[in-house]
Design an enzyme around this catalytic site. Structure first.
Site, PDB file in Angstrom:
ATOM      1  N   TRP A  25      22.732  12.238 -20.582  1.00 56.03           N
ATOM      2  CA  TRP A  25      21.330  11.938 -20.849  1.00 56.03           C
ATOM      3  C   TRP A  25      21.255  11.034 -22.075  1.00 56.03           C
ATOM      4  O   TRP A  25      21.930  11.274 -23.073  1.00 56.03           O
ATOM      5  CB  TRP A  25      20.603  13.262 -21.095  1.00 56.03           C
ATOM      6  CG  TRP A  25      19.123  13.220 -21.219  1.00 56.03           C
ATOM      7  CD1 TRP A  25      18.216  13.266 -20.199  1.00 56.03           C
ATOM      8  CD2 TRP A  25      18.367  13.218 -22.439  1.00 56.03           C
ATOM      9  NE1 TRP A  25      16.935  13.260 -20.705  1.00 56.03           N
ATOM     10  CE2 TRP A  25      17.004  13.223 -22.075  1.00 56.03           C
ATOM     11  CE3 TRP A  25      18.713  13.174 -23.791  1.00 56.03           C
ATOM     12  CZ2 TRP A  25      15.982  13.208 -23.010  1.00 56.03           C
ATOM     13  CZ3 TRP A  25      17.701  13.162 -24.723  1.00 56.03           C
ATOM     14  CH2 TRP A  25      16.345  13.178 -24.344  1.00 56.03           C
ATOM     15  N   HIS A  64      13.376  14.757 -20.420  1.00 57.88           N
ATOM     16  CA  HIS A  64      13.082  13.759 -19.395  1.00 57.88           C
ATOM     17  C   HIS A  64      12.381  12.551 -20.008  1.00 57.88           C
ATOM     18  O   HIS A  64      11.524  12.686 -20.884  1.00 57.88           O
ATOM     19  CB  HIS A  64      12.203  14.362 -18.298  1.00 57.88           C
ATOM     20  CG  HIS A  64      11.949  13.417 -17.155  1.00 57.88           C
ATOM     21  ND1 HIS A  64      12.967  12.841 -16.425  1.00 57.88           N
ATOM     22  CD2 HIS A  64      10.788  12.938 -16.634  1.00 57.88           C
ATOM     23  CE1 HIS A  64      12.450  12.065 -15.493  1.00 57.88           C
ATOM     24  NE2 HIS A  64      11.134  12.090 -15.600  1.00 57.88           N
ATOM     25  N   TRP A  65      12.753  11.356 -19.519  1.00 54.70           N
ATOM     26  CA  TRP A  65      12.151  10.093 -19.942  1.00 54.70           C
ATOM     27  C   TRP A  65      11.395   9.443 -18.784  1.00 54.70           C
ATOM     28  O   TRP A  65      11.797   9.569 -17.623  1.00 54.70           O
ATOM     29  CB  TRP A  65      13.231   9.099 -20.389  1.00 54.70           C
ATOM     30  CG  TRP A  65      13.994   9.460 -21.611  1.00 54.70           C
ATOM     31  CD1 TRP A  65      15.278   9.936 -21.669  1.00 54.70           C
ATOM     32  CD2 TRP A  65      13.556   9.344 -22.967  1.00 54.70           C
ATOM     33  NE1 TRP A  65      15.658  10.129 -22.972  1.00 54.70           N
ATOM     34  CE2 TRP A  65      14.618   9.775 -23.794  1.00 54.70           C
ATOM     35  CE3 TRP A  65      12.366   8.926 -23.558  1.00 54.70           C
ATOM     36  CZ2 TRP A  65      14.535   9.800 -25.174  1.00 54.70           C
ATOM     37  CZ3 TRP A  65      12.275   8.942 -24.946  1.00 54.70           C
ATOM     38  CH2 TRP A  65      13.344   9.378 -25.731  1.00 54.70           C
ATOM     39  N   ASP A  80       7.865   6.931 -13.194  1.00 56.26           N
ATOM     40  CA  ASP A  80       8.601   8.162 -13.459  1.00 56.26           C
ATOM     41  C   ASP A  80       9.625   8.381 -12.345  1.00 56.26           C
ATOM     42  O   ASP A  80       9.263   8.544 -11.179  1.00 56.26           O
ATOM     43  CB  ASP A  80       7.631   9.343 -13.519  1.00 56.26           C
ATOM     44  CG  ASP A  80       8.262  10.606 -14.056  1.00 56.26           C
ATOM     45  OD1 ASP A  80       9.504  10.737 -13.978  1.00 56.26           O
ATOM     46  OD2 ASP A  80       7.516  11.478 -14.553  1.00 56.26           O
ATOM     47  N   CYS A  90      17.526   9.569 -16.258  1.00 53.61           N
ATOM     48  CA  CYS A  90      16.138   9.136 -16.471  1.00 53.61           C
ATOM     49  C   CYS A  90      16.022   8.044 -17.525  1.00 53.61           C
ATOM     50  O   CYS A  90      15.237   7.096 -17.376  1.00 53.61           O
ATOM     51  CB  CYS A  90      15.251  10.318 -16.824  1.00 53.61           C
ATOM     52  SG  CYS A  90      15.859  11.339 -18.193  1.00 53.61           S
TER      53      CYS A  90
END
Length: 214
Positions: free
Chosen positions: A26, A103-104, A120, A164
């Protein structure tokens, strides 16, 4: 020891940050912030004055600000009301501390249309956070009492729990590239595949090494 690998404008990348790009990991604020710095300073200088790339740390401040006046004072130097496109990296962290979240997603303000587009890679997972950021920016961009819509846009979907951040970087890059063929940033839903993401991780590693003189 975690030595500095690259100091680039307002970004500082350490060995541990660059290691995240090698995956499967991540991405953190530092890597995404560097990518946005690079887009502004080199990759998309033709959009200078029209586009602004807001770092994850600043986006988080906007989301957590306690008043419109606080937002306005902090953002005044960026001259955002004069920009056509504003790219913001949104995180689902709900705490005031900048670090955190899982989360991005990408939020794009389109001044010509007076709306936000939300991209998204997990189908609206970050929608509440994106809407919070948009709501904080409404009065600053358009004046008190003005409302701006937030549209969930079709977006390539990630197939794991960690890519993400790479989708934010790649979506931003592709949207900016699309401006070169027309006036409105557009994003195809079938361009970004897992192979594409893997290739882009390697490309960003090579770019950082090149900028660092290695």
């Amino acid at each position: 020891m975690d030595p500095v690998v690259l100091s680039y404008h307002d970004s500082l990348l350490r060995r541990s940050d660059v290691a995240l790009l090698r995956g499967p990991h991540w991405l953190n604020d530092q890597v995404i912030g560097f990518a946005f710095e690079y887009f502004a300073a080199e990759r998309f200088t033709a959009l200078s004055g029209a586009a602004c790339f807001i770092s994850p740390e600043v986006t988080h401040f906007i989301k957590c600000a306690t008043s419109p006046q606080e937002v306005a004072t902090f953002l005044a130097p960026l001259e955002l009301p004069a920009r056509r496109w504003i790219f913001l990296a949104v995180n689902d962290n709900r705490h005031h501390a900048a670090a955190g979240g899982s989360h991005w997603s990408l939020l794009l303000y389109r001044a010509d249309e007076r709306r936000f587009s939300h991209y998204d890679s997990q189908a609206g997972c970050n929608s509440p956070d994106a809407r919070r950021v948009a709501g904080q920016l409404e009065s600053f961009l358009l004046g008190a009492g003005r409302r701006v819509s937030v549209v969930e846009e079709p977006c390539p979907a990630q197939h794991n729990s960690y890519d993400c951040g790479m989708y934010v970087i790649c979506n931003t890059e592709l949207l900016c590239e699309s401006v070169g063929t027309g006036d409105t940033p557009r994003l195809g839903t079938d361009t970004i595949t897992q192979d594409y993401i893997t290739r882009k991780r390697a490309e960003w590693c090579r770019l950082i090494q090149s900028l660092a003189g290695g």
